[in-house]
Design a protein around this motif. Sequence first.
Motif, PDB file in Angstrom:
ATOM      1  N   ALA A  22       9.196  -6.154   3.694  1.00  0.00           N
ATOM      2  CA  ALA A  22       7.891  -5.713   3.185  1.00  0.00           C
ATOM      3  C   ALA A  22       8.155  -4.407   2.454  1.00  0.00           C
ATOM      4  N   SER A  73       1.963  -1.297   8.556  1.00  0.00           N
ATOM      5  CA  SER A  73       0.754  -2.120   8.500  1.00  0.00           C
ATOM      6  C   SER A  73      -0.047  -2.021   9.792  1.00  0.00           C
ATOM      7  N   GLU A  96      -4.821  -9.053  -5.736  1.00  0.00           N
ATOM      8  CA  GLU A  96      -4.009  -8.414  -4.691  1.00  0.00           C
ATOM      9  C   GLU A  96      -2.893  -9.334  -4.213  1.00  0.00           C
ATOM     10  N   ASP A 120       6.910  -1.969   0.575  1.00  0.00           N
ATOM     11  CA  ASP A 120       6.287  -0.647   0.635  1.00  0.00           C
ATOM     12  C   ASP A 120       6.771   0.138   1.853  1.00  0.00           C
ATOM     13  N   THR A 168       6.172  -9.545   0.744  1.00  0.00           N
ATOM     14  CA  THR A 168       5.023  -8.751   0.260  1.00  0.00           C
ATOM     15  C   THR A 168       5.386  -7.270   0.199  1.00  0.00           C
ATOM     16  N   GLN A 169       4.428  -6.471  -0.272  1.00  0.00           N
ATOM     17  CA  GLN A 169       4.606  -5.023  -0.319  1.00  0.00           C
ATOM     18  C   GLN A 169       4.095  -4.363   0.965  1.00  0.00           C
ATOM     19  N   ARG A 170       2.854  -4.686   1.358  1.00  0.00           N
ATOM     20  CA  ARG A 170       2.214  -3.976   2.468  1.00  0.00           C
ATOM     21  C   ARG A 170       1.951  -4.865   3.687  1.00  0.00           C
ATOM     22  N   HIS A 171       2.503  -6.075   3.686  1.00  0.00           N
ATOM     23  CA  HIS A 171       2.424  -6.980   4.837  1.00  0.00           C
ATOM     24  C   HIS A 171       0.995  -7.389   5.203  1.00  0.00           C
ATOM     25  N   LEU A 182      -2.197 -12.708   3.434  1.00  0.00           N
ATOM     26  CA  LEU A 182      -2.478 -12.967   2.021  1.00  0.00           C
ATOM     27  C   LEU A 182      -3.793 -13.715   1.811  1.00  0.00           C
ATOM     28  N   SER A 205       6.621  -7.304  -4.554  1.00  0.00           N
ATOM     29  CA  SER A 205       7.730  -7.230  -3.606  1.00  0.00           C
ATOM     30  C   SER A 205       9.003  -7.820  -4.201  1.00  0.00           C
ATOM     31  N   GLN A 227      -0.199  -9.273  -6.757  1.00  0.00           N
ATOM     32  CA  GLN A 227       0.521  -7.997  -6.727  1.00  0.00           C
ATOM     33  C   GLN A 227       1.451  -7.913  -5.527  1.00  0.00           C
ATOM     34  N   GLU A 228       0.979  -8.379  -4.377  1.00  0.00           N
ATOM     35  CA  GLU A 228       1.801  -8.323  -3.166  1.00  0.00           C
ATOM     36  C   GLU A 228       3.061  -9.181  -3.300  1.00  0.00           C
TER      37      GLU A 228
END
Length: 272
Positions: A50, A60, A173, A52, A160-163, A166, A181, A176-177
């Motif tokens: 993840a 998260s 979003e 981020d 993903t970026q921020r877990h 989804l 990532s 983007q996730e």
Amino acid sequence: MRQVVEALISGEALPPRTVAFTLDDGFYDQAKTALPVFESYQAPVTLFLATDMQDQRYWSWDYKLEYIFKHTPRQSLELDLGKGVAPQTFATSKDKRDLVRALRNLNKRLPNQAAESSVKDIAERLAVHLPAEAPDEYQPITWEQARSLESHYVEFGPHTQRHPILAQVSDEEAKQEIVGSWKALQANIANPVPIFCYPSGREGIDFGVREQKIVKQAGLIGAFSADPGYVHLTRADNNRFSLKRFNFPNDITHFRQYCSWLEYAKERMSRR
């Protein structure tokens, strides 16, 4: 995992009783303890990051929940676990684990921002300060560490970026996730695995057709859920963007069952 998905695409056989190992998220203890074990035994493993966590030391809400109940001085709280508000006590470690699991399952049904707000409220009521960045016990792998660990046996893929869950975020979003990532991996790792891993990973609950389409459009060659089951190389109905995997069991007996004909036979019988 790269070899498994490439075999699905090409139709080529893998060695008999092939097992592929995965780890999720990207914590420091995974880099310090787990990955060197796989490397020393020359057992291939894929760690899904993840990103981020690496870029911003983000953590998260699901891990914040765990942190809250580890650090609260209190042993009870009134909560609604789906059957109305009632007092919940958590004097033992087991009580805390069970309550965290129940709260996670409830919050997974909420939009990500609502889940974050719920966790913040619980922290305030339990007199726990939540650090803005991940504290040391949730320290992520750094990109430098990941680069130093990457090898023929240790690979990294996007998670993903921020877990977030989804299914609980907007179309933009979600894109983007997933895409973000993958781009972060490409920018920071020499040879990232072009295979995605869905957070929480229950098909039809945590992700669905929308997410699978985004993964495919991003140029990734496959994706893994957290639903238990085998990857069947010869089945015509394989969906490369919703592949199954077993949770690592708590005892060696169940692990041997997963890696042998026994669990496979049980799966075949259940489909009849």
